[in-house]
Design a protein around this motif. Sequence first.
Motif, PDB file in Angstrom:
ATOM      1  N   SER A  62      -6.744  -2.487   0.937  1.00 17.45           N
ATOM      2  CA  SER A  62      -6.616  -2.148  -0.483  1.00 17.45           C
ATOM      3  C   SER A  62      -7.582  -2.998  -1.285  1.00 17.45           C
ATOM      4  CB  SER A  62      -5.169  -2.318  -0.966  1.00 17.45           C
ATOM      5  OG  SER A  62      -4.797  -3.676  -0.965  1.00 17.45           O
ATOM      6  N   ALA A  97      -1.140  -2.285   0.810  1.00 14.66           N
ATOM      7  CA  ALA A  97      -1.175  -2.494  -0.644  1.00 14.66           C
ATOM      8  C   ALA A  97      -0.603  -3.851  -1.046  1.00 14.66           C
ATOM      9  CB  ALA A  97      -0.385  -1.386  -1.347  1.00 14.66           C
ATOM     10  N   VAL A 117      -5.672   2.119  -2.511  1.00 12.06           N
ATOM     11  CA  VAL A 117      -5.673   1.900  -1.059  1.00 12.06           C
ATOM     12  C   VAL A 117      -6.783   2.708  -0.399  1.00 12.06           C
ATOM     13  CG1 VAL A 117      -4.291   2.102   1.060  1.00 12.06           C
ATOM     14  CG2 VAL A 117      -3.200   1.412  -1.072  1.00 12.06           C
TER      15      VAL A 117
END
Lengths: 330, 330
Positions: free
Chosen positions: A38, A126, A327
């Motif tokens: 991410s 994430a 992401v």
Amino acid sequence: MKVMTISGFGGPEVFSEHDMPEPQAGEGQVVIDVKASSVNPIDIKIRSGMVPPATPPFPAVLHGDVAGIVSEVGQGVSHLQVGDEVWGCAGGFNGLPSGALAERMLTDAQLITKKPKNLSFVEAAALPLVSLTAWFALSDRAQIQTGDLVLVHAGGGGVGHVGIQIAKHLGATVHTTVSNEQKAHAARELGANETILYRGLSVDDYVKKYTDGRGYDVVFDTVGGDNLDASFQAARYGGTIVNIAARSTHDLTPMHSRGLTLHVVFLVGQVANPLNRHSIKPRLEKLSELAENGDLQPLIDQQQFEIEDVADAHAYLESGEPIGKVVLTR
Amino acid sequence: MKVMTISGFGGPEVFSEHDMPEPQAGEGQVVIDVKASSVNPIDIKIRSGMVPPATPPFPAVLHGDVAGIVSEVGQGVSHLQVGDEVWGCAGGFNGLPSGALAERMLTDAQLITKKPKNLSFVEAAALPLVSLTAWFALSDRAQIQTGDLVLVHAGGGGVGHVGIQIAKHLGATVHTTVSNEQKAHAARELGANETILYRGLSVDDYVKKYTDGRGYDVVFDTVGGDNLDASFQAARYGGTIVNIAARSTHDLTPMHSRGLTLHVVFLVGQVANPLNRHSIKPRLEKLSELAENGDLQPLIDQQQFEIEDVADAHAYLESGEPIGKVVLTR
């Protein structure tokens, strides 16, 4: 294997695709088959040349956040096996062997643990940098206690949306500033007790409205710059500010008048310096427990990218539009 | 009774003698027959107009530090009796009824306790503001632990010389910066493990020489201004700075790079605000215990003044020459 590298500082266009030899795990290291990464603001700052000491040597493979499957384990690593599904914030900084913008990532096994069972690779990728940052900030440094009144700035942002959840987990009442109603909705869904649409409101306005003028016990400044001055103003007498981006100049008179405490948290310093890395694994395990208990979930922007489109992902995060994390997958 | 007042801001010459009615103790108050006071930098800043919110209304009777004998006790005061020999930092700030530059001082009894038995009035009057400040800074805020390596700036100064002793009492190894050998000698007598004659030395020089380049766990910045930047530089990664005079502007990048904590302590905020005054008495009692155990003693400059010569005393402290505290008696 394919990697995305930068060979100089600049805008998103500095990324280009290269071939690199497959990495091999040395002592204390693992190789991870990358499933997702991410984008964090620090990746953008490193790419732009704003944090030279944190930049790995050119050609540099950036990005710390990773989720994937262990493909090789070096000597002396006992907590991971080939085939484990893992997560971590484990590369892309000076002092670490590689970054996550690659098919395989070589890293220090101390920075990697098994990912929460209930999260997908996209969800897991994430969280590491933002949740470790918020945990160090709110638990280790600000030491939030049950009943504290906490203001989290930018509750729709990467660190902010995780900050709301960790502050709630620690027993706080949480207010958060957001720029629009869509982010306010997301923040309430994550547990925020009050959302403050700060545009057009002065700090004094919202401190008066939401705290009867008393101010917040803890202010989590995830933004920096002028927002740090606003944070000094929003804290109660003797209160605490935790900041994660204080690379700017500030008049500290309000800190003196109010007898404040300022903690500055820079996760890269914990991750990149071998002397500090031991602090990461226990906290990542704790965060995995929170995720598995439903106390921590990522807010992921609807737009997702392939790793080779990292330039577009950076440009998108820089636009300020995303709600939550951006992401990349492969 | 005679008092020294100011009716406007300026240099030491703004003090003049006036007659005022004898004060009377209201509920929760005491009147103290003043035997001694001392000069603190905050008194000079208030006189100069640098801290308008802390300035009492004109004509203003300045000075917080007092030692004397209780001459009247108001209703609801149970811990003091007429005739008690007392000390405190109890006036001269906006929100308090009077200051110590007077024959009698009226104040909130919460700010006054019995003075250490082994100290004279002169010795006792030197300590309240500086030792309360250092106690809040090093014990309450920095939470010094046994074995911490602590740097106290200006170990020959008012707060500095008390900071050395309190840090030692809390179990720290204490280094201190001083401007000359005479102050270094005084600091060693008070327990400093190392004295650093900082003139001509860079921060990197002394951090390398005295900490092997690692930096200090806690830096006590009793000076402010540029010295706060030097303090950021002298702290170890993840270290703590406590400052008592941060009314200036600073680049916080070093705080970010090193993941530092900054506590700012402003004793006036504890003393002047009725909501915070309850914090004073237990700490003053603790400091009295330290003094009676021989762990806390004042360093008093050889030049002493009468209260009516307060202008000379201010000018002398502003010269930077005094070693330790400048005391006034009547």
